[in-house]
Design an enzyme around this catalytic site. Sequence first.
Site, PDB file in Angstrom:
ATOM      1  N   GLU A   1      26.737  43.666  38.803  1.00 20.12           N
ATOM      2  CA  GLU A   1      26.161  42.827  37.754  1.00 20.12           C
ATOM      3  C   GLU A   1      26.286  41.336  38.077  1.00 20.12           C
ATOM      4  O   GLU A   1      25.640  40.504  37.449  1.00 20.12           O
ATOM      5  CB  GLU A   1      26.868  43.098  36.423  1.00 20.12           C
ATOM      6  CG  GLU A   1      26.750  44.537  35.919  1.00 20.12           C
ATOM      7  CD  GLU A   1      27.650  44.778  34.719  1.00 20.12           C
ATOM      8  OE1 GLU A   1      28.248  43.797  34.225  1.00 20.12           O
ATOM      9  OE2 GLU A   1      27.764  45.945  34.293  1.00 20.12           O
TER      10      GLU A   1
ATOM     11  N   ASP B   1      45.653  47.519  44.442  1.00 19.34           N
ATOM     12  CA  ASP B   1      46.971  48.025  44.802  1.00 19.34           C
ATOM     13  C   ASP B   1      47.080  49.519  44.481  1.00 19.34           C
ATOM     14  O   ASP B   1      46.613  49.976  43.436  1.00 19.34           O
ATOM     15  CB  ASP B   1      48.028  47.244  44.009  1.00 19.34           C
ATOM     16  CG  ASP B   1      49.443  47.614  44.383  1.00 19.34           C
ATOM     17  OD1 ASP B   1      49.814  47.414  45.551  1.00 19.34           O
ATOM     18  OD2 ASP B   1      50.179  48.093  43.500  1.00 19.34           O
TER      19      ASP B   1
END
Length: 555
Positions: free
Chosen positions: A271, A222
């Site tokens: 990751e 956002d």
Amino acid sequence: MTQHLATPADAPTTGTHTGWWRDAVIYQVYPRSFADGNGDGMGDLEGIRSRLPYLKDLGVDAVWLSPFYASPQADAGYDVADYRAIDPMFGSLLDADAVIRDAHELGLRIIVDLVPNHSSDQHEWFQRALREGPGSVLRERYHFRPGKGENGELPPNDWESIFGGPAWTRTENPDGTPGDWYLHLFAPEQPDFNWEHPAVRDEFRSILRFWLDMGVDGFRVDVAHGLVKAAGLPDLGAHDQLKLLGNDVMPFFDQDGVHEIYRSWRQILAEYDGERILVAEAWTPTVERTAHYVRPDEMHQAFNFQYLGTHWDAAELRRVIDDSLAAMRPVGAPTTWVLSNHDVTRHATRFANPAGLGTQLREPGDRELGLRRARAATLLMLALPGSAYVYQGEELGLPDVTDLPDEVRQDPSFWRASGQDGFRDGCRVPIPWTVEGGSYGFGAGGSWLPQPATWGALSVEAQTGDPGSTLELYRSALAVRRAQPGLGAGETVEWLEAPEGVLSFRRDGFACVANTTGRAISVPLPGRFLLSNEEISIVDDEAVLPADTTAWWAV
């Protein structure tokens, strides 16, 4: 000849290849208005979970959930008090886990909203900063400043809130005397974080890992363009309030420093297995500036707001499509396409009104015209290269509710002068599932915003199985999109010669023709008919498209 109904079971499943987001159709769920699982009149996670099979059957690839975090709900959850907790009105962390698990079992991915520009004023950090007063180290994590004027009675600068009024609110010191001011680009209940402070950056890296460990497949970020403010927080001077949404260069939006943040986030996502993604809500002056957010080491997608605001006009649409594809091509990112979301008037109502009234309005317009154009615009959008976003209820052809009484409205900008128009509640009315019932199947306890009496006829139940319905058009379009190798991911379209007011283009093994005019138009037959939003006729080697009609063809 009517719209063709494809069989989803016959279509290959997308989203399993490398870069699933490049052609994904992502469905936005606004939790409070999707489905109510406990009968309190407010949508929740259990309601969402119960309707996941519907989304699978619709044919979307992923589900984006608007905020469900612990929040005082000053701005419908975009004021977050705790980023690792679920607001009780929506359920619990166990409910969130169940939604994610069930979605994955159905082959759907889950994207959650992340709100990093500001917190709630009830966030622990902000509350401590107020209690501890001037000199508190917690104040460095927000933008606290002394006021101007003889006694600090004036705001620190001339910035205005997107919701209207000053972007600053003065605090009261612990001893009751007037204190410093704090910055909030939105509501006063939404103080902006200071992203120059390392603790803020550390906290959000931790929040990312928390939700990635929960199994989410990505984040819609956002106000991604707002995190970094220009050094010194300089005055704007003379300006136009309407430009604050990103149509002009502003010292609090689209600063170059935001990109360092997203490069560090991209490393965190790397990751994890499963191709997790970042999606930018970035209002920028140009699509070229938007492209900066999706460079190879930053985000994966960015909303194409330039396209959302385009009128139903062939020349304007072609220009925005060309500009959008050209801007994304150098950075190797997919273009995204969107027609509606929780912040703008639904496109079935926008297109029902004269062009130029904007994306927030209170006029119902010509319902038949608006729906016809909306259906045609959807087929055009789904034929373009890249990823598409669908806002809940648009697959039902829902209009905006333009006659909500003022006393039921909850959009915070409605009550503040000179900001956004404040009519976002109209696109947030809970959606209908059944023909009958107090809330048309939304839930047993009514709905938090009143639904129109006519909505039973627009419900999922009413439209399912009706070959002429908007719902079945969406289902068919998404099935054809999966079945056609030339649809979905890509970087170009081949424009074909067409009459004025008509868009015609070819992709690999596929052609799309969109008549944006108010009259029937004949075009050369492009190939084998697949799908259209209105009935077309074929005479010899010519296809006759009625007004406001898009047709798909296998070439």
